[in-house]
Enzyme design. Structure first.
Site, PDB file in Angstrom:
ATOM      1  N   GLY A  12       0.773  -1.239   0.000  1.00  0.00           N
ATOM      2  CA  GLY A  12       0.000   0.000   0.000  1.00  0.00           C
ATOM      3  C   GLY A  12       0.801   1.284   0.000  1.00  0.00           C
ATOM      4  N   ASN A  14       1.489   3.041  -2.606  1.00  0.00           N
ATOM      5  CA  ASN A  14       0.777   3.968  -3.500  1.00  0.00           C
ATOM      6  C   ASN A  14      -0.452   4.548  -2.808  1.00  0.00           C
ATOM      7  OD1 ASN A  14       1.949   4.216  -6.372  1.00  0.00           O
ATOM      8  ND2 ASN A  14       2.189   2.049  -5.892  1.00  0.00           N
ATOM      9  N   ARG A  66     -16.537 -17.411  -9.396  1.00  0.00           N
ATOM     10  CA  ARG A  66     -16.091 -16.068  -9.768  1.00  0.00           C
ATOM     11  C   ARG A  66     -17.292 -15.142  -9.950  1.00  0.00           C
ATOM     12  NH1 ARG A  66     -10.733 -14.421  -9.325  1.00  0.00           N
ATOM     13  NH2 ARG A  66     -10.655 -12.395 -10.294  1.00  0.00           N
ATOM     14  N   ASN A 108      -5.626   3.006 -12.924  1.00  0.00           N
ATOM     15  CA  ASN A 108      -4.667   2.013 -12.440  1.00  0.00           C
ATOM     16  C   ASN A 108      -3.256   2.583 -12.563  1.00  0.00           C
ATOM     17  OD1 ASN A 108      -3.725  -0.696 -11.714  1.00  0.00           O
ATOM     18  ND2 ASN A 108      -3.102  -0.904 -13.848  1.00  0.00           N
ATOM     19  N   HIS A 110       0.514   1.389 -13.284  1.00  0.00           N
ATOM     20  CA  HIS A 110       1.278   0.230 -13.777  1.00  0.00           C
ATOM     21  C   HIS A 110       2.761   0.606 -13.793  1.00  0.00           C
ATOM     22  CE1 HIS A 110       2.068  -3.482 -15.857  1.00  0.00           C
ATOM     23  NE2 HIS A 110       2.885  -2.804 -16.644  1.00  0.00           N
ATOM     24  N   ASP A 151      -4.339  -3.425 -19.099  1.00  0.00           N
ATOM     25  CA  ASP A 151      -3.415  -2.300 -19.335  1.00  0.00           C
ATOM     26  C   ASP A 151      -3.601  -1.670 -20.720  1.00  0.00           C
ATOM     27  OD1 ASP A 151      -2.277  -2.911 -16.833  1.00  0.00           O
ATOM     28  OD2 ASP A 151      -0.798  -4.249 -17.707  1.00  0.00           O
ATOM     29  N   GLN A 179      10.428   7.449  -7.813  1.00  0.00           N
ATOM     30  CA  GLN A 179      10.595   8.544  -8.789  1.00  0.00           C
ATOM     31  C   GLN A 179       9.405   8.712  -9.730  1.00  0.00           C
ATOM     32  OE1 GLN A 179      14.356   8.263 -10.828  1.00  0.00           O
ATOM     33  NE2 GLN A 179      15.530   8.189  -8.937  1.00  0.00           N
ATOM     34  N   GLU A 181       5.863   6.307  -9.617  1.00  0.00           N
ATOM     35  CA  GLU A 181       4.515   5.931  -9.163  1.00  0.00           C
ATOM     36  C   GLU A 181       3.946   6.863  -8.099  1.00  0.00           C
ATOM     37  OE1 GLU A 181       3.946   1.733  -8.303  1.00  0.00           O
ATOM     38  OE2 GLU A 181       5.739   1.268  -9.436  1.00  0.00           O
TER      39      GLU A 181
HETATM   40  C1  GRF Z   1       3.236  -1.112  -7.531  1.00  0.00           C
HETATM   41  O1  GRF Z   1       4.449  -1.390  -8.175  1.00  0.00           O
HETATM   42  C2  GRF Z   1       2.190  -0.861  -8.583  1.00  0.00           C
HETATM   43  O2  GRF Z   1       2.646  -0.189  -9.695  1.00  0.00           O
HETATM   44  C3  GRF Z   1       1.801  -2.246  -8.943  1.00  0.00           C
HETATM   45  O3  GRF Z   1       1.813  -2.945  -7.702  1.00  0.00           O
HETATM   46  C4  GRF Z   1       2.710  -2.331  -6.799  1.00  0.00           C
HETATM   47  C5  GRF Z   1       1.955  -1.986  -5.555  1.00  0.00           C
HETATM   48  O4  GRF Z   1       2.746  -1.533  -4.519  1.00  0.00           O
HETATM   49  N1  GRF Z   1       0.590  -2.261  -9.701  1.00  0.00           N
HETATM   50  P1  GRF Z   1       2.083  -0.901  -3.227  1.00  0.00           P
HETATM   51  O5  GRF Z   1       1.120  -1.908  -2.642  1.00  0.00           O
HETATM   52  O6  GRF Z   1       1.393   0.375  -3.620  1.00  0.00           O
HETATM   53  O7  GRF Z   1       3.224  -0.638  -2.282  1.00  0.00           O
END
Ligand code: GRF
Length: 208
Positions: A12, A14, A66, A108, A110, A151, A179, A181
């Site tokens: 988590g 991000n 599902r 999202n 990526h 994606d 740098q 995300e």
């Molecule tokens: C990140 O590298 C994101 O780009 C990818 O999964 C990872 C998640 O990391 N989709 P976090 O849980 O946000 O630390």
């Protein structure tokens, strides 16, 4: 006010970047109304708790099929009535009914410069392993809208990061997070919250 639901599966960081940006005012007009995890042990849930954000755990493993999971998952999201869903390292495939209902309202992050190193099978460290294997000199991250493909949706923001001698997948993953995300995900949320992103003809246009 843009009400967002953030979906997570792991650490988590991000999610943390978005929480911090909301709290510092770097992201404006935005409220995180809930966090959804498919993994009850995700540290991301602890991060939500620490900031007084509601969270919910829902996993395909808890359902017989599902289809049953998808129905419950969509209902759980609908209950929070989000204006935007932010996938921040969420490893569950989004049901087509959800991408349809929330068209251009799911984003999202990526960890590559799409269309390089993306699509089925490219997640987590695998992306960085593949980049090093290919010997590319520049990598990066992308924030994009989610459509029914993997994606393939309209690209909102991208940021490049240089590969350095001696990089391992782990080192590269960390640099891409720091740098790229953690910068472009909050920025994309702020741009959307302030009406600065428009989708036309399958492409996203950002006005600043
Ligand atoms: C990140 O590298 C994101 O780009 C990818 O999964 C990872 C998640 O990391 N989709 P976090 O849980 O946000 O630390």
């Amino acid at each position: 006010m843009l009400n967002i639901v953030v979906m997570v599966s792991g650490g988590g960081t991000n999610l943390q970047a978005v929480i911090d940006a909301v709290e510092s005012g770097e992201i404006t007009n935005t409220r995180i109304v809930g966090v959804i995890s498919n993994n009850k042990n995700a540290y991301a849930l602890e991060r939500a708790r620490k900031h007084g954000i509601k969270s919910r755990c829902i996993s395909p493993r808890d359902f017989a099929s599902r289809e049953e999971f998808n129905e419950n998952f969509i209902s759980a999201v609908d209950e929070w009535e989000p204006d935007l869903i932010v996938l921040a390292g969420f490893l569950v495939v989004i049901p087509p009914a959800m991408t349809k209902r929330y068209q251009n309202r799911i984003i999202n992050i990526h960890p590559s410069l799409i269309p390089a190193f993306c699509g089925t099978g490219f997640y987590g460290l695998k992306v960085h392993e593949a980049a090093l294997e290919r010997g590319v000199k520049v990598v990066g991250a992308t924030v994009h809208f989610v459509d029914e493909g993997t994606d393939t949706g309209p690209i909102i923001l991208q940021k490049a990061v240089e590969v350095e001698d001696g990089d391992t997948p782990e080192i590269l993953q960390k640099r891409v997070m720091e740098q790229a995300e953690w910068q472009i995900l909050p920025r994309a949320v702020d741009l959307i919250a302030n009406g600065k992103v428009e989708v036309r003809g399958g492409k996203a246009f950002v006005s600043r």
